[in-house]
Design a protein around this motif. Structure first.
Motif, short mmCIF file in Angstrom:
data_model
loop_
_atom_site.label_atom_id
_atom_site.label_comp_id
_atom_site.label_asym_id
_atom_site.label_seq_id
_atom_site.Cartn_x
_atom_site.Cartn_y
_atom_site.Cartn_z
N MET A 166 0.81 -1.21 0.00
CA MET A 166 0.00 0.00 0.00
C MET A 166 0.85 1.27 0.00
SD MET A 166 -3.07 -1.14 2.54
CE MET A 166 -4.34 -2.27 1.95
N PHE A 167 1.98 1.26 0.68
CA PHE A 167 2.84 2.44 0.73
C PHE A 167 3.49 2.73 -0.63
CE2 PHE A 167 4.02 2.19 5.56
CZ PHE A 167 2.71 2.46 5.88
N PHE A 168 4.00 1.68 -1.28
CA PHE A 168 4.77 1.87 -2.51
C PHE A 168 3.91 1.80 -3.77
CE2 PHE A 168 8.18 0.17 0.36
CZ PHE A 168 8.91 1.35 0.42
N GLY A 169 2.84 1.05 -3.74
CA GLY A 169 1.97 0.95 -4.91
C GLY A 169 2.60 0.24 -6.09
N ASP A 170 3.58 -0.63 -5.83
CA ASP A 170 4.23 -1.36 -6.92
C ASP A 170 3.32 -2.45 -7.46
OD1 ASP A 170 6.53 0.16 -6.61
OD2 ASP A 170 7.46 -1.27 -5.22
N ALA A 171 3.45 -2.73 -8.75
CA ALA A 171 2.70 -3.83 -9.35
C ALA A 171 3.27 -5.16 -8.87
CB ALA A 171 2.78 -3.74 -10.88
N VAL A 172 2.38 -6.06 -8.48
CA VAL A 172 2.77 -7.39 -8.01
C VAL A 172 2.37 -8.41 -9.08
CG1 VAL A 172 2.48 -9.12 -6.19
CG2 VAL A 172 2.38 -6.68 -5.63
N PRO A 173 3.37 -9.02 -9.76
CA PRO A 173 3.04 -10.04 -10.78
C PRO A 173 2.36 -11.24 -10.14
CG PRO A 173 5.34 -9.32 -10.94
CD PRO A 173 4.81 -8.80 -9.64
N ALA A 174 1.59 -11.96 -10.94
CA ALA A 174 0.82 -13.09 -10.42
C ALA A 174 1.66 -14.10 -9.65
CB ALA A 174 0.07 -13.77 -11.57
N PRO A 175 2.84 -14.52 -10.14
CA PRO A 175 3.63 -15.49 -9.37
C PRO A 175 4.03 -14.97 -7.98
CG PRO A 175 4.39 -15.41 -11.64
CD PRO A 175 3.46 -14.26 -11.46
N GLU A 176 4.35 -13.67 -7.90
CA GLU A 176 4.69 -13.09 -6.60
C GLU A 176 3.45 -13.02 -5.71
OE1 GLU A 176 6.94 -11.02 -3.57
OE2 GLU A 176 7.33 -12.51 -5.12
N ALA A 177 2.30 -12.70 -6.30
CA ALA A 177 1.05 -12.67 -5.53
C ALA A 177 0.74 -14.04 -4.96
CB ALA A 177 -0.09 -12.18 -6.42
N GLU A 178 1.02 -15.08 -5.73
CA GLU A 178 0.81 -16.44 -5.23
C GLU A 178 1.75 -16.73 -4.07
OE1 GLU A 178 0.36 -20.96 -7.02
OE2 GLU A 178 1.83 -19.61 -7.93
N ARG A 179 3.01 -16.32 -4.20
CA ARG A 179 3.98 -16.56 -3.13
C ARG A 179 3.58 -15.84 -1.84
NH1 ARG A 179 8.19 -14.49 -0.59
NH2 ARG A 179 8.03 -12.48 -1.66
N LEU A 180 3.03 -14.64 -1.98
CA LEU A 180 2.62 -13.87 -0.80
C LEU A 180 1.36 -14.43 -0.14
CD1 LEU A 180 3.14 -10.22 -2.13
CD2 LEU A 180 4.49 -11.38 -0.37
N GLY A 181 0.55 -15.15 -0.90
CA GLY A 181 -0.70 -15.66 -0.36
C GLY A 181 -1.92 -14.89 -0.79
N LEU A 182 -1.77 -14.01 -1.79
CA LEU A 182 -2.91 -13.26 -2.31
C LEU A 182 -3.70 -14.07 -3.33
CD1 LEU A 182 -1.15 -9.82 -2.88
CD2 LEU A 182 -2.90 -10.31 -1.16
N VAL A 183 -3.05 -15.09 -3.90
CA VAL A 183 -3.63 -15.88 -4.98
C VAL A 183 -3.51 -17.35 -4.62
CG1 VAL A 183 -3.20 -16.59 -7.37
CG2 VAL A 183 -3.19 -14.16 -6.78
N ASN A 184 -4.55 -18.13 -4.91
CA ASN A 184 -4.50 -19.57 -4.66
C ASN A 184 -3.67 -20.31 -5.69
OD1 ASN A 184 -7.41 -18.66 -3.58
ND2 ASN A 184 -6.69 -20.41 -2.39
N ARG A 185 -3.83 -19.92 -6.97
CA ARG A 185 -3.18 -20.66 -8.04
C ARG A 185 -2.95 -19.74 -9.24
NH1 ARG A 185 -4.23 -26.05 -8.55
NH2 ARG A 185 -4.51 -25.93 -6.27
N VAL A 186 -1.77 -19.86 -9.85
CA VAL A 186 -1.47 -19.16 -11.10
C VAL A 186 -1.47 -20.19 -12.22
CG1 VAL A 186 0.22 -17.80 -12.39
CG2 VAL A 186 -0.12 -17.37 -9.94
N VAL A 187 -2.15 -19.87 -13.31
CA VAL A 187 -2.26 -20.80 -14.44
C VAL A 187 -1.92 -20.06 -15.72
CG1 VAL A 187 -4.01 -22.19 -13.28
CG2 VAL A 187 -4.72 -20.32 -14.77
N PRO A 188 -1.52 -20.78 -16.77
CA PRO A 188 -1.31 -20.12 -18.07
C PRO A 188 -2.56 -19.38 -18.52
CG PRO A 188 -0.45 -22.36 -18.11
CD PRO A 188 -1.21 -22.22 -16.82
N ASP A 189 -2.38 -18.28 -19.22
CA ASP A 189 -3.51 -17.46 -19.63
C ASP A 189 -4.60 -18.27 -20.32
OD1 ASP A 189 -1.66 -15.56 -18.78
OD2 ASP A 189 -2.26 -14.11 -20.31
N GLY A 190 -4.21 -19.17 -21.18
CA GLY A 190 -5.17 -19.95 -21.93
C GLY A 190 -5.89 -21.00 -21.11
N GLU A 191 -5.43 -21.24 -19.88
CA GLU A 191 -6.04 -22.26 -19.02
C GLU A 191 -6.94 -21.66 -17.95
OE1 GLU A 191 -5.59 -25.73 -19.24
OE2 GLU A 191 -4.78 -25.16 -21.19
#
Length: 264
Positions: A166-191
């Motif tokens: 929230m302080f920095f407002g940097d973009a978090v790519p999906a794989p990093e979001a998964e590592r942090l616990g914001l995302v359950n699963r990252v999949v290929p775009d077509g999947e």
């Protein structure tokens, strides 16, 4: 601007303003709130998926056409207007996801920024395409996070990580979001759509009332003490044990077969 279809017990809600990266207008917001309320009330709907068309999941609230609250651009504000706008708008929007009585999956197909990120984080499960990213844009605009951000993020990733985003407002790519616990699963775009369908239909085949009460207990767990949590758990189990699905689950176990749940 919002596509909707119900298929095999799943309510599919799709934001459809790809040219604006699906920034949410007042009309879209009200439509989504209504569809989530309808999903709660409809026994034939047993899971919900929220996704979007194009390259963006949701770029936040649409500020170009005013506030997104029904207020016209250029109108003079008085004290209390903004707080009222946030309560009736962004907060009510996020609460509709949290309070939906059916499991809600976010299928994040692209950028989720500001309120759009919070829309995803409010969902019960989050699937993200590899190209997706999450951005807490508020500090970039000199604003505090609204739409429940300061409530949701610390519960997902802890206060220090939440403050960093929230302080920095940097973009978090999906794989990093998964590592942090914001995302359950990252999949290929077509999947993404295929995986969302698989997860949603699995939930739709589950014991709907038990899942609703489980969601309710987990969402309340950070605001209650142990005694209250244990009491809520006992009450929820009392309710669940009276359902058709609970009887089916026990019978299937005894008969050594897979249960067939009806969502009743």
């Amino acid at each position: 601007m919002v596509l909707h279809a119900t298929d095999n017990g799943v309510s599919w809600i799709t934001l459809n303003r790809p040219d604006a990266l699906n920034a949410v207008t007042w009309d879209q917001r009200e439509r989504l709130i209504g569809l989530l309320a309808d999903a709660s009330a409809d026994p034939d709907v047993r899971a919900v998926v929220i996704t979007a068309t194009g390259k963006g999941f949701c770029a936040g609230a649409d500020l170009r056409g005013g506030t997104g609250s029904g207020e016209r651009a250029g109108e003079e504000r008085t004290s209390g207007d903004v707080a009222r706008m946030i309560r009736r708008g962004a907060q009510r929007f996020i609460a509709a996801v949290l309070d939906c009585e059916k499991p809600v999956i976010a299928a994040v197909n692209g950028t989720a920024a500001g309120l759009g990120a919070h829309l995803a984080f409010a969902c019960d499960l989050v699937l993200a395409a590899e190209s997706a990213r999450f951005i807490e844009v508020f500090a970039r605009r000199g604003l505090v996070p609204d739409g429940g951000g300061a409530y949701l993020l610390p519960r997902l990733i802890g206060p220090q990580r939440a403050k960093e985003l929230m302080f920095f407002g940097d973009a978090v790519p999906a794989p990093e979001a998964e590592r942090l616990g914001l995302v359950n699963r990252v999949v290929p775009d077509g999947e993404l759509a295929k995986t969302a369908r698989k997860w949603a239909e699995r939930l739709a085949a589950g014991p709907t009332r038990a899942l609703a009460l489980t969601k309710q207990m987990v969402n309340a767990s950070f605001e209650t003490d142990r005694a209250a949590a244990f009491a809520a758990e006992a009450t929820a189990q009392e309710i669940t044990m009276s359902t058709v699905d609970a009887r089916e689950g026990v019978a299937a176990f005894v008969e050594r077969r897979s249960p067939t749940y009806r969502g009743r």
